[in-house]
Design an enzyme around this catalytic site. Structure first.
Site, PDB file in Angstrom:
ATOM      1  N   GLU A  44      -4.212   6.760  -5.464  1.00  0.00           N
ATOM      2  CA  GLU A  44      -3.971   5.960  -6.799  1.00  0.00           C
ATOM      3  C   GLU A  44      -5.328   6.513  -7.617  1.00  0.00           C
ATOM      4  O   GLU A  44      -6.333   6.502  -7.128  1.00  0.00           O
ATOM      5  CB  GLU A  44      -4.217   4.650  -6.387  1.00  0.00           C
TER       6      GLU A  44
ATOM      7  N   ARG B  18       0.794  -1.213   0.092  1.00  0.00           N
ATOM      8  CA  ARG B  18      -0.034  -0.050  -0.078  1.00  0.00           C
ATOM      9  C   ARG B  18       0.850   1.161  -0.041  1.00  0.00           C
ATOM     10  O   ARG B  18       1.906   1.161   0.886  1.00  0.00           O
ATOM     11  CB  ARG B  18      -0.838   0.192   1.257  1.00  0.00           C
TER      12      ARG B  18
ATOM     13  N   HIS C 194       0.289  -0.481  -9.962  1.00  0.00           N
ATOM     14  CA  HIS C 194      -0.542  -1.062  -9.051  1.00  0.00           C
ATOM     15  C   HIS C 194      -0.947  -2.429 -10.070  1.00  0.00           C
ATOM     16  O   HIS C 194      -2.034  -2.814  -9.788  1.00  0.00           O
ATOM     17  CB  HIS C 194      -1.829  -0.692  -8.495  1.00  0.00           C
TER      18      HIS C 194
END
Length: 337
Positions: free
Chosen positions: A284, A255, A303
């Site tokens: 994000e 994270r 990601h």
């Protein structure tokens, strides 16, 4: 893994439950969410949206909410009076207001025990480590620009063999990373709530349990695999980043908010760290103002560690199976609140 129902659990026609699947655009949106609808038995009516605010009527009627990295706030929970389960289609759960769910007695579950993401997160971790060790990004860029960069890059090329990998968070993903590290002849140190059994440490090449600070002083590569909680937010802040060797690399596939991004940019710009490999950001997608986008010796990916074709199938099946079990009156797995 195939979602299953238990005919023996049903004593007659079951009431139809309304399932609201919230899938953010950056992890596939409506297209990815549509694949979920065919996985449910007849006692579920599924609505797919990209944000929990998109369809107020569907949220109001929802009894089960599946979320794929889309925020579920206290206001969302309050707007769903009949909600009885929040199922996260991920190992993480930081995007759900756990306090609000707890106050309503609504269980929040993840797919943690399924291990759905562990293979690809571990592979992405090593992809970032190897890219940094072998300077793949600057080497590629130089060649494209007709620059034979070998003399310039040679001094910064390194090997993984013989280096110490520090793993913060030794759950299923951390263990998968460690298993690969053994194959690369790396020494392993790890930080977590409790040490492994001696036979498990031996299985990971004699892995050693250290405090976070001891690990940071020791490791050549630091790989983050901890959940994001109030206790782990900015786990790597300026003070802790200062403990690292100037030759060390930071890898984050967990994270983004586990790391103070400005402090990491400061360390990289000052030459206090050798580099960083990042697959996650806070927020994000990252904004153009993120200094790490222009920091030296950084390898970035959007990601992607949990979104291969194979991984997405495993994630969907694991999340749906927990919901099906709930519909059948079976115990839930991976309850985090």
């Amino acid at each position: 893994m195939t979602p299953t129902t238990d005919p023996a659990a049903a004593t007659g026609p079951q009431p139809v439950k309304h399932v609201l699947a919230v899938v953010s655009p950056h992890v596939g949106g409506r297209t990815a969410g549509a694949a979920l609808t065919g996985l449910f038995p007849g006692q579920a009516r599924v609505t797919v949206v990209e944000t929990a605010d998109e369809d107020p009527a569907a949220l109001r009627e929802a009894q089960i909410l599946i979320t794929g990295l889309s925020p579920v706030t206290a206001a969302h929970l309050a707007a769903a009076p009949d909600l009885e389960l929040v199922q996260c289609a991920s190992h993480g759960f930081d995007y759900v207001d756990l306090d609000a769910a707890r106050s309503r007695g609504i269980p929040v579950c993840t797919i943690g025990s399924s291990g759905a993401e562990k293979q690809n997160v571990a592979e992405q971790t090593f992809a970032l480590m190897l890219a940094l060790a072998k300077q793949l990004v600057p080497a590629h860029t130089a060649l494209v620009e007709a620059d034979w960069a070998l003399p310039r890059l040679q001094q910064s090329l390194t090997e993984l063999s013989g280096k110490t990998l520090g793993i913060i968070g030794f759950g299923q993903i951390g263990a998968e990373v460690a298993r690969r590290a053994v194959a690369f002849d790396m020494d392993i140190v790890y930080a977590g709530p409790r040490p492994l059994a001696p036979e498990d440490e031996a299985r990971f090449g004699g892995a050693r349990h250290l405090t976070v600070d001891e690990l940071l002083r020791t490791a050549d590569y630091i790989s983050l695999h901890a959940p994001l909680t109030e206790h782990t937010r900015h786990l790597l802040d300026a003070e802790r980043l200062a403990l690292l060797k100037p030759t060390a690399f930071v890898i984050n596939t967990a994270r983004g908010a586990l790391v103070d991004q400005d402090a990491l940019a400061d360390a990289l710009e000052a030459g206090a760290l050798a580099g960083a490999g990042l697959d996650v950001f806070d927020p994000e997608p990252p904004t153009a103002a993120l200094r790490l986008l222009k920091a030296p010796n950084v390898v970035l990916s959007p990601h992607v560690a949990g979104v291969t074709r194979e991984t997405l199938v495993r994630i969907a099946l694991a999340a749906v199976q927990n919901v099906i079990d709930h519909l059948a009156g079976k115990p839930l797995r991976d309850v985090v609140s």
